[in-house]
Write a protein that holds these residues in place. Structure first.
Motif, mmCIF file in Angstrom:
data_model
loop_
_atom_site.group_PDB
_atom_site.id
_atom_site.type_symbol
_atom_site.label_atom_id
_atom_site.label_comp_id
_atom_site.label_asym_id
_atom_site.label_seq_id
_atom_site.Cartn_x
_atom_site.Cartn_y
_atom_site.Cartn_z
ATOM 1 N N ASP A 87 -50.168 19.907 3.730
ATOM 2 C CA ASP A 87 -49.559 21.216 3.452
ATOM 3 C C ASP A 87 -48.358 21.474 4.370
ATOM 4 O O ASP A 87 -47.507 20.628 4.537
ATOM 5 N N PRO A 89 -45.292 22.905 4.423
ATOM 6 C CA PRO A 89 -44.151 22.227 3.808
ATOM 7 C C PRO A 89 -42.835 22.238 4.572
ATOM 8 O O PRO A 89 -42.143 21.219 4.621
ATOM 9 N N LEU A 93 -41.982 18.439 5.204
ATOM 10 C CA LEU A 93 -40.983 17.788 4.355
ATOM 11 C C LEU A 93 -39.824 17.237 5.178
ATOM 12 O O LEU A 93 -39.252 16.190 4.854
ATOM 13 N N TYR A 108 -48.773 12.804 0.780
ATOM 14 C CA TYR A 108 -48.818 14.263 0.967
ATOM 15 C C TYR A 108 -50.148 14.761 0.426
ATOM 16 O O TYR A 108 -50.455 14.586 -0.753
ATOM 17 N N SER A 111 -50.951 20.190 -1.679
ATOM 18 C CA SER A 111 -49.607 20.576 -2.110
ATOM 19 C C SER A 111 -49.204 21.946 -1.587
ATOM 20 O O SER A 111 -50.033 22.851 -1.502
ATOM 21 N N PRO A 112 -47.929 22.113 -1.239
ATOM 22 C CA PRO A 112 -47.410 23.473 -1.041
ATOM 23 C C PRO A 112 -47.616 24.255 -2.346
ATOM 24 O O PRO A 112 -47.757 23.660 -3.418
ATOM 25 N N ARG A 121 -38.943 22.896 -5.200
ATOM 26 C CA ARG A 121 -39.387 21.938 -4.189
ATOM 27 C C ARG A 121 -40.069 20.717 -4.797
ATOM 28 O O ARG A 121 -40.183 19.679 -4.153
ATOM 29 N N ILE A 125 -39.948 17.055 -3.138
ATOM 30 C CA ILE A 125 -41.163 16.384 -2.659
ATOM 31 C C ILE A 125 -41.283 15.001 -3.301
ATOM 32 O O ILE A 125 -41.600 14.018 -2.638
#
Length: 375
Positions: A87, A89, A93, A108, A111-112, A121, A125
């Motif tokens: 998470d 982000p 990121l 990842y 998820s955001p 995004r 991503i």
């Protein structure tokens, strides 16, 4: 290398590290996290430094910069086989971009909330990570539509919940509570801004409930990484009102509870999966809320309502988060059997979404595959 920026992500990181160590006993795991990750053998480069919203993030900027420096420096110092980002982000990121430059595979995990806001995004991503492990069912297709290898792995809170003895009386006794008195749990969240705004509200609620909702006991479990000294005055006041305050025992407290008042976040889903009637509360800095109302594209704040696509539990946000409203909702949950029954039916439907999944185990397999350790 596992990077978690706040309390819920840190729990997922700890559960993942445990699963990895069972499969690959000789593995070395470094990362950014807190006490739970450290307790399972993760070598911490830095502690978590969570912030939420524009105004809250500004106050944490210096700490975040230093944490980022340590994290990116670890790529050269340790050359991790896989970078797992959980998470968080805005921080993660940027870290993914650094890892990409050094050809370090990136997974990842969690998820955001791209489905709620800043949907652009998704493409960013997809360019920065190699695989995506998502914990909500509708997230998988969002990423697959970009061509990214994404998989719904289930929710890691279930991995922790499976370790808990479900008997309420036994759990109450373990927590030092009276097994024969119904328990209302109070969960104010883990971020500093949540504690600052919700602890006073919960204190006032307890004071009023002595008269308006007598005959209950209260427990307030704080996150493991909470700075107790910072909130000592409020904690002392809660204890003076008879509230049992603990640290690092949130799930056990929820499992022991009969009703709950919970800050919007992961704990609301935990409570729903445990079948616990709850009311959601939340307050942020007014400017943060004003901005959020204009950019967030979901109708509800809590995961149980989002997954159910309807109002299952009451959400008391900002000016609606008052002592009077909390007490009224608690009274309704206590007295209205039909209301509780409908809530439980919705909980059952949410539980079915996750029941067959084992997130930490599956994500550990993904890490092993990405590292090239699997024959």
């Amino acid at each position: 290398m596992i990077v978690a920026g706040e309390t819920s992500g840190e729990l997922y990181g700890a559960l993942l590290a445990e699963a990895l160590k069972k499969k690959v006993p000789q593995i070395r795991v470094i990362g950014i996290g807190g006490e739970r990750m450290q307790a399972v053998g993760v070598e911490l480069l830095s502690g978590i430094a969570s912030a939420f919203g524009l105004t809250e993030a500004l106050s944490s900027l210096k700490t975040l910069k230093e944490t980022f420096r340590k994290a990116s420096g670890a790529f050269r110092a340790y050359r991790p086989s896989v970078l797992i980002l959980i998470d968080y982000p805005d921080f993660n990121l940027r870290l993914a971009a650094e890892a990409r430059k050094q050809n370090i595979p990136v997974l990842y995990y969690v998820s955001p909330q791209v489905w709620a806001w800043r949907q652009g995004r998704v493409k960013k991503i997809a360019k920065l990570v190699d695989r995506m492990a998502v914990i909500l069912p509708f997230e998988e297709q969002i990423y697959r539509d970009t061509g990214l290898d994404a998989e719904f792995v289930g929710h890691p809170i279930l991995d922790e919940m499976r370790q808990i003895q479900p008997d309420k009386k036994t759990l109450k006794a373990e927590l030092g509570l009276d097994p024969d008195i119904q328990l209302i749990s109070l969960l104010p969240g883990s971020r500093p801004h949540e504690l600052e705004r919700l602890l006073p509200l919960l204190l006032d609620t307890v004071k009023r409930s002595v008269h308006d909702l007598p005959g209950y006991q209260y427990c307030l479990p704080l996150a493991p990484n909470t700075n107790l000294i910072q909130y000592k005055t409020l904690i002392d006041a809660l204890q003076h009102e008879g509230v049992t305050v603990s640290k690092g025992r949130s799930l056990k407290t929820l499992a022991a509870s009969d009703y709950a008042v919970i800050a919007s976040g992961t704990a609301t889903l935990q409570a729903a999966l445990l079948g616990l009637p709850l009311v959601v509360v939340y307050k942020v800095f007014p400017l943060t809320f004003w901005l959020a109302k204009r950019i967030v594209k979901v109708k509800y704040a809590s995961l149980v309502n989002i997954l159910s696509k309807r109002k299952v539990v009451r959400e008391l946000l900002q000016e609606d988060a008052t002592v009077e409203n909390i007490i009224l909702e608690l009274k309704r949950m206590v007295s209205d059997t039909a209301y509780r029954t409908e809530m439980q039916k919705a909980y059952d439907d949410v539980r079915k979404i996750f029941a067959a999944k084992h997130a930490s185990d599956r994500v550990s397999e993904m890490v092993i595959e990405m590292a090239g350790w699997k024959k």
